[in-house]
Design a protein around this motif. Structure first.
Motif, PDB file in Angstrom:
ATOM      1  N   GLY A   1       0.827  -1.196   0.000  1.00 23.01           N
ATOM      2  CA  GLY A   1       0.000   0.000   0.000  1.00 23.01           C
ATOM      3  C   GLY A   1       0.863   1.248   0.000  1.00 23.01           C
ATOM      4  N   TRP A   2       0.407   2.255  -0.700  1.00 26.96           N
ATOM      5  CA  TRP A   2       1.102   3.539  -0.783  1.00 26.96           C
ATOM      6  C   TRP A   2       0.183   4.644  -0.283  1.00 26.96           C
ATOM      7  CZ3 TRP A   2       1.906  -0.368  -4.148  1.00 26.96           C
ATOM      8  CH2 TRP A   2       3.214  -0.636  -4.558  1.00 26.96           C
ATOM      9  N   LEU A   3       0.753   5.587   0.449  1.00 26.89           N
ATOM     10  CA  LEU A   3       0.120   6.865   0.767  1.00 26.89           C
ATOM     11  C   LEU A   3       1.082   7.918   0.244  1.00 26.89           C
ATOM     12  CD1 LEU A   3      -1.030   6.309   4.443  1.00 26.89           C
ATOM     13  CD2 LEU A   3      -2.490   6.491   2.428  1.00 26.89           C
TER      14      LEU A   3
ATOM     15  N   GLN B   1     -10.367  -2.448  -8.801  1.00 22.64           N
ATOM     16  CA  GLN B   1      -9.909  -3.391  -9.809  1.00 22.64           C
ATOM     17  C   GLN B   1      -9.514  -2.602 -11.059  1.00 22.64           C
ATOM     18  OE1 GLN B   1      -9.340  -5.475  -7.431  1.00 22.64           O
ATOM     19  NE2 GLN B   1      -9.463  -7.107  -8.873  1.00 22.64           N
ATOM     20  N   GLN B   2     -10.073  -2.914 -12.206  1.00 22.98           N
ATOM     21  CA  GLN B   2      -9.738  -2.194 -13.438  1.00 22.98           C
ATOM     22  C   GLN B   2     -10.701  -1.033 -13.700  1.00 22.98           C
ATOM     23  OE1 GLN B   2      -7.171  -2.836 -15.744  1.00 22.98           O
ATOM     24  NE2 GLN B   2      -6.296  -4.225 -14.247  1.00 22.98           N
ATOM     25  N   SER B   3     -11.715  -0.896 -12.875  1.00 19.83           N
ATOM     26  CA  SER B   3     -12.719   0.151 -13.057  1.00 19.83           C
ATOM     27  C   SER B   3     -12.223   1.470 -12.461  1.00 19.83           C
ATOM     28  CB  SER B   3     -14.017  -0.283 -12.374  1.00 19.83           C
ATOM     29  OG  SER B   3     -14.957   0.742 -12.432  1.00 19.83           O
ATOM     30  N   ILE B   4     -12.275   2.525 -13.273  1.00 21.23           N
ATOM     31  CA  ILE B   4     -11.827   3.850 -12.831  1.00 21.23           C
ATOM     32  C   ILE B   4     -12.979   4.830 -13.023  1.00 21.23           C
ATOM     33  CG2 ILE B   4     -10.180   5.719 -13.196  1.00 21.23           C
ATOM     34  CD1 ILE B   4      -8.227   3.626 -14.301  1.00 21.23           C
ATOM     35  N   ALA B   5     -13.265   5.610 -11.973  1.00 22.01           N
ATOM     36  CA  ALA B   5     -14.376   6.556 -12.033  1.00 22.01           C
ATOM     37  C   ALA B   5     -14.004   7.828 -11.281  1.00 22.01           C
ATOM     38  CB  ALA B   5     -15.622   5.933 -11.416  1.00 22.01           C
ATOM     39  N   ARG B   6     -14.691   8.904 -11.602  1.00 17.65           N
ATOM     40  CA  ARG B   6     -14.478  10.159 -10.886  1.00 17.65           C
ATOM     41  C   ARG B   6     -14.854   9.964  -9.422  1.00 17.65           C
ATOM     42  NH1 ARG B   6     -12.760  13.754 -14.146  1.00 17.65           N
ATOM     43  NH2 ARG B   6     -13.534  14.019 -16.244  1.00 17.65           N
ATOM     44  N   ALA B   7     -14.169  10.725  -8.553  1.00 17.90           N
ATOM     45  CA  ALA B   7     -14.401  10.582  -7.121  1.00 17.90           C
ATOM     46  C   ALA B   7     -14.297  11.935  -6.433  1.00 17.90           C
ATOM     47  CB  ALA B   7     -13.372   9.618  -6.529  1.00 17.90           C
ATOM     48  N   GLU B   8     -14.830  11.991  -5.240  1.00 22.21           N
ATOM     49  CA  GLU B   8     -14.687  13.175  -4.402  1.00 22.21           C
ATOM     50  C   GLU B   8     -13.266  13.197  -3.844  1.00 22.21           C
ATOM     51  OE1 GLU B   8     -17.014  15.591  -3.675  1.00 22.21           O
ATOM     52  OE2 GLU B   8     -18.206  14.630  -5.240  1.00 22.21           O
ATOM     53  N   ALA B   9     -12.746  14.370  -3.638  1.00 29.28           N
ATOM     54  CA  ALA B   9     -11.409  14.507  -3.043  1.00 29.28           C
ATOM     55  C   ALA B   9     -11.447  14.030  -1.595  1.00 29.28           C
ATOM     56  CB  ALA B   9     -10.961  15.955  -3.103  1.00 29.28           C
ATOM     57  N   PRO B  10     -10.446  13.268  -1.177  1.00 28.43           N
ATOM     58  CA  PRO B  10     -10.397  12.874   0.232  1.00 28.43           C
ATOM     59  C   PRO B  10     -10.102  14.090   1.094  1.00 28.43           C
ATOM     60  CG  PRO B  10      -8.400  12.203  -0.879  1.00 28.43           C
ATOM     61  CD  PRO B  10      -9.314  12.758  -1.933  1.00 28.43           C
ATOM     62  N   GLN B  11     -10.568  14.066   2.335  1.00 26.62           N
ATOM     63  CA  GLN B  11     -10.378  15.222   3.212  1.00 26.62           C
ATOM     64  C   GLN B  11      -8.912  15.527   3.451  1.00 26.62           C
ATOM     65  OE1 GLN B  11     -12.662  14.595   6.753  1.00 26.62           O
ATOM     66  NE2 GLN B  11     -14.578  15.117   5.760  1.00 26.62           N
ATOM     67  N   ASP B  12      -8.060  14.487   3.448  1.00 25.52           N
ATOM     68  CA  ASP B  12      -6.644  14.727   3.718  1.00 25.52           C
ATOM     69  C   ASP B  12      -5.825  14.949   2.450  1.00 25.52           C
ATOM     70  OD1 ASP B  12      -6.458  12.207   2.614  1.00 25.52           O
ATOM     71  OD2 ASP B  12      -5.693  11.249   4.425  1.00 25.52           O
ATOM     72  N   ALA B  13      -6.469  14.933   1.267  1.00 28.03           N
ATOM     73  CA  ALA B  13      -5.814  15.193  -0.022  1.00 28.03           C
ATOM     74  C   ALA B  13      -4.611  14.282  -0.268  1.00 28.03           C
ATOM     75  CB  ALA B  13      -5.411  16.659  -0.141  1.00 28.03           C
ATOM     76  N   THR B  14      -4.717  13.039   0.165  1.00 26.47           N
ATOM     77  CA  THR B  14      -3.623  12.083   0.028  1.00 26.47           C
ATOM     78  C   THR B  14      -3.998  10.982  -0.952  1.00 26.47           C
ATOM     79  OG1 THR B  14      -2.916  12.508   2.290  1.00 26.47           O
ATOM     80  CG2 THR B  14      -2.144  10.472   1.292  1.00 26.47           C
ATOM     81  N   MET B  15      -3.085  10.696  -1.879  1.00 29.97           N
ATOM     82  CA  MET B  15      -3.274   9.617  -2.843  1.00 29.97           C
ATOM     83  C   MET B  15      -3.077   8.287  -2.133  1.00 29.97           C
ATOM     84  SD  MET B  15      -1.334   7.258  -4.586  1.00 29.97           S
ATOM     85  CE  MET B  15      -1.372   6.367  -6.110  1.00 29.97           C
ATOM     86  N   ARG B  16      -3.886   7.284  -2.512  1.00 32.26           N
ATOM     87  CA  ARG B  16      -3.790   5.954  -1.926  1.00 32.26           C
ATOM     88  C   ARG B  16      -3.783   4.904  -3.023  1.00 32.26           C
ATOM     89  NH1 ARG B  16      -6.409   9.422   1.027  1.00 32.26           N
ATOM     90  NH2 ARG B  16      -6.957   9.119   3.193  1.00 32.26           N
ATOM     91  N   LEU B  17      -3.013   3.852  -2.803  1.00 33.72           N
ATOM     92  CA  LEU B  17      -3.041   2.681  -3.686  1.00 33.72           C
ATOM     93  C   LEU B  17      -2.837   1.459  -2.818  1.00 33.72           C
ATOM     94  CD1 LEU B  17      -2.999   1.224  -6.478  1.00 33.72           C
ATOM     95  CD2 LEU B  17      -0.532   1.645  -6.508  1.00 33.72           C
ATOM     96  N   GLU B  18      -3.712   0.460  -2.954  1.00 32.22           N
ATOM     97  CA  GLU B  18      -3.565  -0.780  -2.204  1.00 32.22           C
ATOM     98  C   GLU B  18      -3.690  -1.951  -3.162  1.00 32.22           C
ATOM     99  OE1 GLU B  18      -4.543  -3.188   1.728  1.00 32.22           O
ATOM    100  OE2 GLU B  18      -5.117  -1.094   1.581  1.00 32.22           O
ATOM    101  N   LEU B  19      -2.701  -2.847  -3.080  1.00 33.15           N
ATOM    102  CA  LEU B  19      -2.669  -4.036  -3.918  1.00 33.15           C
ATOM    103  C   LEU B  19      -2.620  -5.268  -3.024  1.00 33.15           C
ATOM    104  CD1 LEU B  19       0.069  -2.841  -6.424  1.00 33.15           C
ATOM    105  CD2 LEU B  19      -2.411  -2.607  -6.640  1.00 33.15           C
ATOM    106  N   ILE B  20      -3.389  -6.295  -3.393  1.00 37.57           N
ATOM    107  CA  ILE B  20      -3.413  -7.553  -2.659  1.00 37.57           C
ATOM    108  C   ILE B  20      -3.344  -8.689  -3.659  1.00 37.57           C
ATOM    109  CG2 ILE B  20      -4.754  -9.039  -1.111  1.00 37.57           C
ATOM    110  CD1 ILE B  20      -6.063  -6.476  -0.005  1.00 37.57           C
TER     111      ILE B  20
END
Length: 108
Positions: free
Chosen positions: A28-30, A69-88
């Protein structure tokens, strides 16, 4: 003022956390992005990931994007403005390659 984020407790703006358990490996990345990432390059990266589970929230030049998964959609900005990526995945995850690709996006 933005809410607290895990990154607030680390001097870097880039945090990679790896783990394993129950037969699965996790990475996971922050990231506090230095700028919005090129959406087409981020989409290309996501398509190359061959993992069982992929979730992300990233700021692109067209706004925040959510990945499930492979689906990408527009989203609301997170309150902390931090990018996240989690892979399992049940197999090893090529963390060095993915981290390198993410860093390239952050410099794009």
């Amino acid at each position: 003022e933005r809410p607290a984020c895990l990154l607030d407790y680390f001097p870097e703006d880039w945090l990679l956390i790896e783990g394993h358990g129950d037969g699965y490996r996790r990475a996971g990345w922050l990231i506090r992005q230095t700028r919005p990432w090129p959406e087409h390059r981020f989409r290309e990266l996501i398509k190359t990931l061959t993992v069982e589970r992929c979730k992300a929230l990233v700021l692109t030049e067209t706004g925040w994007q959510s990945v499930n998964q492979q689906s990408i959609a527009r989203a609301e900005a997170p309150q902390d403005a931090t990018m996240r990526l989690e892979l399992i995945d049940s197999e090893s995850i090529d963390v060095e390659r993915i981290d390198s690709q993410l860093r390239c996006l952050d410099r794009a």
